[in-house]
Structure formats: C-alpha cells, structure tokens
Design a protein around this motif. Sequence first.
Motif, PDB file in Angstrom:
ATOM      1  N   SER A  72       0.821  -1.204   0.000  1.00  0.00           N
ATOM      2  CA  SER A  72       0.000   0.000   0.000  1.00  0.00           C
ATOM      3  C   SER A  72       0.860   1.262   0.000  1.00  0.00           C
ATOM      4  CB  SER A  72      -0.920  -0.016   1.224  1.00  0.00           C
ATOM      5  OG  SER A  72      -1.679   1.155   1.283  1.00  0.00           O
ATOM      6  N   ALA A  73       1.900   1.280   0.805  1.00  0.00           N
ATOM      7  CA  ALA A  73       2.786   2.449   0.856  1.00  0.00           C
ATOM      8  C   ALA A  73       3.553   2.619  -0.452  1.00  0.00           C
ATOM      9  CB  ALA A  73       3.755   2.316   2.027  1.00  0.00           C
ATOM     10  N   ILE A  74       3.972   1.512  -1.052  1.00  0.00           N
ATOM     11  CA  ILE A  74       4.690   1.574  -2.333  1.00  0.00           C
ATOM     12  C   ILE A  74       3.750   2.079  -3.427  1.00  0.00           C
ATOM     13  CG2 ILE A  74       5.868   0.204  -4.102  1.00  0.00           C
ATOM     14  CD1 ILE A  74       6.891  -1.564  -1.717  1.00  0.00           C
ATOM     15  N   ILE A  75       2.524   1.594  -3.424  1.00  0.00           N
ATOM     16  CA  ILE A  75       1.529   2.058  -4.395  1.00  0.00           C
ATOM     17  C   ILE A  75       1.287   3.559  -4.235  1.00  0.00           C
ATOM     18  CG2 ILE A  75      -0.930   1.949  -4.996  1.00  0.00           C
ATOM     19  CD1 ILE A  75      -0.681  -1.128  -4.384  1.00  0.00           C
ATOM     20  N   ASP A  76       1.170   4.028  -2.999  1.00  0.00           N
ATOM     21  CA  ASP A  76       0.976   5.462  -2.757  1.00  0.00           C
ATOM     22  C   ASP A  76       2.128   6.266  -3.360  1.00  0.00           C
ATOM     23  OD1 ASP A  76      -1.377   4.954  -1.394  1.00  0.00           O
ATOM     24  OD2 ASP A  76      -0.499   5.242   0.606  1.00  0.00           O
ATOM     25  N   GLY A  77       3.359   5.799  -3.166  1.00  0.00           N
ATOM     26  CA  GLY A  77       4.516   6.488  -3.717  1.00  0.00           C
ATOM     27  C   GLY A  77       4.510   6.500  -5.234  1.00  0.00           C
ATOM     28  N   LEU A  78       4.179   5.367  -5.829  1.00  0.00           N
ATOM     29  CA  LEU A  78       4.126   5.284  -7.293  1.00  0.00           C
ATOM     30  C   LEU A  78       3.035   6.188  -7.860  1.00  0.00           C
ATOM     31  CD1 LEU A  78       4.613   1.432  -7.618  1.00  0.00           C
ATOM     32  CD2 LEU A  78       6.246   3.189  -8.362  1.00  0.00           C
ATOM     33  N   GLU A  79       1.893   6.209  -7.212  1.00  0.00           N
ATOM     34  CA  GLU A  79       0.803   7.075  -7.680  1.00  0.00           C
ATOM     35  C   GLU A  79       1.160   8.547  -7.529  1.00  0.00           C
ATOM     36  OE1 GLU A  79      -2.543   5.403  -5.552  1.00  0.00           O
ATOM     37  OE2 GLU A  79      -3.054   4.160  -7.300  1.00  0.00           O
ATOM     38  N   MET A  80       1.902   8.889  -6.471  1.00  0.00           N
ATOM     39  CA  MET A  80       2.361  10.262  -6.310  1.00  0.00           C
ATOM     40  C   MET A  80       3.267  10.647  -7.479  1.00  0.00           C
ATOM     41  SD  MET A  80       5.167  12.367  -5.409  1.00  0.00           S
ATOM     42  CE  MET A  80       6.307  11.221  -4.698  1.00  0.00           C
ATOM     43  N   LEU A  81       4.167   9.744  -7.857  1.00  0.00           N
ATOM     44  CA  LEU A  81       5.071  10.015  -8.977  1.00  0.00           C
ATOM     45  C   LEU A  81       4.286  10.193 -10.278  1.00  0.00           C
ATOM     46  CD1 LEU A  81       7.892   7.444  -8.195  1.00  0.00           C
ATOM     47  CD2 LEU A  81       7.980   9.928  -7.852  1.00  0.00           C
ATOM     48  N   LEU A  82       3.275   9.356 -10.477  1.00  0.00           N
ATOM     49  CA  LEU A  82       2.464   9.444 -11.695  1.00  0.00           C
ATOM     50  C   LEU A  82       1.684  10.752 -11.790  1.00  0.00           C
ATOM     51  CD1 LEU A  82       1.188   5.776 -11.811  1.00  0.00           C
ATOM     52  CD2 LEU A  82       2.335   6.944 -13.715  1.00  0.00           C
ATOM     53  N   SER A  83       1.325  11.316 -10.654  1.00  0.00           N
ATOM     54  CA  SER A  83       0.486  12.514 -10.676  1.00  0.00           C
ATOM     55  C   SER A  83       1.275  13.815 -10.527  1.00  0.00           C
ATOM     56  CB  SER A  83      -0.574  12.434  -9.573  1.00  0.00           C
ATOM     57  OG  SER A  83       0.048  12.460  -8.297  1.00  0.00           O
ATOM     58  N   ASP A  84       2.541  13.739 -10.160  1.00  0.00           N
ATOM     59  CA  ASP A  84       3.353  14.940  -9.939  1.00  0.00           C
ATOM     60  C   ASP A  84       3.922  15.459 -11.258  1.00  0.00           C
ATOM     61  OD1 ASP A  84       5.626  16.687  -9.309  1.00  0.00           O
ATOM     62  OD2 ASP A  84       5.359  15.986  -7.252  1.00  0.00           O
ATOM     63  N   GLN A  85       3.731  16.732 -11.521  1.00  0.00           N
ATOM     64  CA  GLN A  85       4.172  17.332 -12.790  1.00  0.00           C
ATOM     65  C   GLN A  85       5.688  17.320 -12.961  1.00  0.00           C
ATOM     66  OE1 GLN A  85       2.549  21.257 -12.901  1.00  0.00           O
ATOM     67  NE2 GLN A  85       0.478  20.569 -13.292  1.00  0.00           N
ATOM     68  N   ASP A  86       6.435  17.244 -11.873  1.00  0.00           N
ATOM     69  CA  ASP A  86       7.894  17.259 -11.976  1.00  0.00           C
ATOM     70  C   ASP A  86       8.469  15.923 -12.439  1.00  0.00           C
ATOM     71  OD1 ASP A  86       8.443  19.911 -11.356  1.00  0.00           O
ATOM     72  OD2 ASP A  86       8.437  19.528  -9.197  1.00  0.00           O
ATOM     73  N   PHE A  87       7.645  14.884 -12.456  1.00  0.00           N
ATOM     74  CA  PHE A  87       8.140  13.553 -12.835  1.00  0.00           C
ATOM     75  C   PHE A  87       7.546  13.124 -14.171  1.00  0.00           C
ATOM     76  CE2 PHE A  87       8.429  13.778  -8.257  1.00  0.00           C
ATOM     77  CZ  PHE A  87       9.736  13.387  -8.052  1.00  0.00           C
ATOM     78  N   VAL A  88       8.413  12.758 -15.078  1.00  0.00           N
ATOM     79  CA  VAL A  88       8.003  12.203 -16.367  1.00  0.00           C
ATOM     80  C   VAL A  88       8.444  10.748 -16.349  1.00  0.00           C
ATOM     81  CG1 VAL A  88       8.283  12.305 -18.861  1.00  0.00           C
ATOM     82  CG2 VAL A  88       8.244  14.427 -17.518  1.00  0.00           C
ATOM     83  N   LEU A  89       7.474   9.859 -16.202  1.00  0.00           N
ATOM     84  CA  LEU A  89       7.795   8.443 -16.127  1.00  0.00           C
ATOM     85  C   LEU A  89       7.854   7.838 -17.513  1.00  0.00           C
ATOM     86  CD1 LEU A  89       7.023   9.151 -13.231  1.00  0.00           C
ATOM     87  CD2 LEU A  89       5.939   6.928 -13.066  1.00  0.00           C
ATOM     88  N   GLN A  90       8.790   6.944 -17.695  1.00  0.00           N
ATOM     89  CA  GLN A  90       8.874   6.203 -18.956  1.00  0.00           C
ATOM     90  C   GLN A  90       7.566   5.454 -19.145  1.00  0.00           C
ATOM     91  OE1 GLN A  90      12.047   3.316 -19.050  1.00  0.00           O
ATOM     92  NE2 GLN A  90      11.467   2.571 -21.067  1.00  0.00           N
ATOM     93  N   ASP A  91       6.907   5.681 -20.257  1.00  0.00           N
ATOM     94  CA  ASP A  91       5.661   5.010 -20.608  1.00  0.00           C
ATOM     95  C   ASP A  91       4.679   4.973 -19.421  1.00  0.00           C
ATOM     96  OD1 ASP A  91       3.716   3.636 -21.952  1.00  0.00           O
ATOM     97  OD2 ASP A  91       4.900   1.837 -22.271  1.00  0.00           O
ATOM     98  N   PRO A  92       4.152   6.120 -19.052  1.00  0.00           N
ATOM     99  CA  PRO A  92       3.291   6.185 -17.870  1.00  0.00           C
ATOM    100  C   PRO A  92       2.043   5.301 -17.944  1.00  0.00           C
ATOM    101  CG  PRO A  92       3.211   8.241 -19.100  1.00  0.00           C
ATOM    102  CD  PRO A  92       4.296   7.410 -19.711  1.00  0.00           C
ATOM    103  N   ASP A  93       1.527   5.039 -19.143  1.00  0.00           N
ATOM    104  CA  ASP A  93       0.363   4.151 -19.249  1.00  0.00           C
ATOM    105  C   ASP A  93       0.713   2.736 -18.795  1.00  0.00           C
ATOM    106  OD1 ASP A  93      -1.164   6.250 -20.208  1.00  0.00           O
ATOM    107  OD2 ASP A  93      -0.897   5.700 -22.309  1.00  0.00           O
ATOM    108  N   THR A  94       1.899   2.287 -19.138  1.00  0.00           N
ATOM    109  CA  THR A  94       2.354   0.963 -18.708  1.00  0.00           C
ATOM    110  C   THR A  94       2.576   0.938 -17.200  1.00  0.00           C
ATOM    111  OG1 THR A  94       3.328   0.498 -20.856  1.00  0.00           O
ATOM    112  CG2 THR A  94       4.166  -0.782 -19.006  1.00  0.00           C
ATOM    113  N   VAL A  95       3.154   1.987 -16.669  1.00  0.00           N
ATOM    114  CA  VAL A  95       3.359   2.076 -15.217  1.00  0.00           C
ATOM    115  C   VAL A  95       2.015   2.090 -14.505  1.00  0.00           C
ATOM    116  CG1 VAL A  95       4.305   3.470 -13.332  1.00  0.00           C
ATOM    117  CG2 VAL A  95       5.597   3.228 -15.478  1.00  0.00           C
ATOM    118  N   THR A  96       1.056   2.830 -15.029  1.00  0.00           N
ATOM    119  CA  THR A  96      -0.281   2.866 -14.436  1.00  0.00           C
ATOM    120  C   THR A  96      -0.910   1.477 -14.439  1.00  0.00           C
ATOM    121  OG1 THR A  96      -0.604   5.170 -15.076  1.00  0.00           O
ATOM    122  CG2 THR A  96      -2.593   3.881 -14.644  1.00  0.00           C
ATOM    123  N   ALA A  97      -0.786   0.760 -15.538  1.00  0.00           N
ATOM    124  CA  ALA A  97      -1.319  -0.609 -15.612  1.00  0.00           C
ATOM    125  C   ALA A  97      -0.623  -1.517 -14.603  1.00  0.00           C
ATOM    126  CB  ALA A  97      -1.170  -1.157 -17.031  1.00  0.00           C
TER     127      ALA A  97
END
Length: 126
Positions: free
Chosen positions: A55-80
């Motif tokens: 749960s804590a790891i998911i919270d961190g990952l979701e924060m990264l996905l929603s924060d404008q300062d972070f551009v994740l490689q292939d965010p759709d794949t990370v979201t999935a």
Amino acid sequence: MRAADTNVLVRLLVRDDPQQVRDAQAFVSGGVWISHLVLAEAAWVLATVYRLDASAIIDGLEMLLSDQDFVLQDPDTVTAAVRLFRAAPRLGFNDCLIVEIARKAGHLPLGTFDRELAKIDGAQRV
C-alpha cells in the motif's frame, strides 16, 4: 530533460535525510525523467530495505504518476502495473511491471517459473 537515479527517487519518497531531500527536490524541480528500471529498483529498495508494504509503495508510485515534476517512462504501462500490483500485491511491483511491459510490446505470454505470476493474465508457467 534530466533523469534521476534510484537513490534520488528513494530520498524523495522516504524523506529520511533532510539535506538529501532538499538536494533531490532542487534537482527534480522543473522536471525529471524516471525510467522503468529506476522505478523497479526503487520499489525493491522500499520493500526490502525500508520494509514498506504494498500500500505504501503504491501510494509512492501514484504520487510520482500525478506529480508534474516527474516524467515516467511510458506512464500508461506504469499505471497498468500499479493497477495490477494493487490487485495482486503478493507479486511485487517489479513482476507487475514486467508483465505490463511485455503486454505493451505485444510479447505475451510471459514465461515464468513463478507460480503466483503465472496466474496473472498474460503470464504462463514454464
């Protein structure tokens, strides 16, 4: 755009060293790219070194996905992968990411000896 290593990401997520957190925040300000490999390594560090639960790891990952300062490689794949990890936390984020990368690339089934992973749509026990 800059890219960040795992240790920068971990500092921002666990906030355990105030000076390094300030330095990391300054570095990522204005945008930073995060690769799949850095995400996978960070999830492993959070689970094994810091003993954070899914749960804590998911919270961190979701924060990264929603924060404008972070551009994740292939965010759709990370979201999935995060979605799959939420549904099957026993797998760990890395296995979820591996399946979703393979799915996105059109290379399924993913062969595995892992009995739990083999139960996931898109994976097959070897």
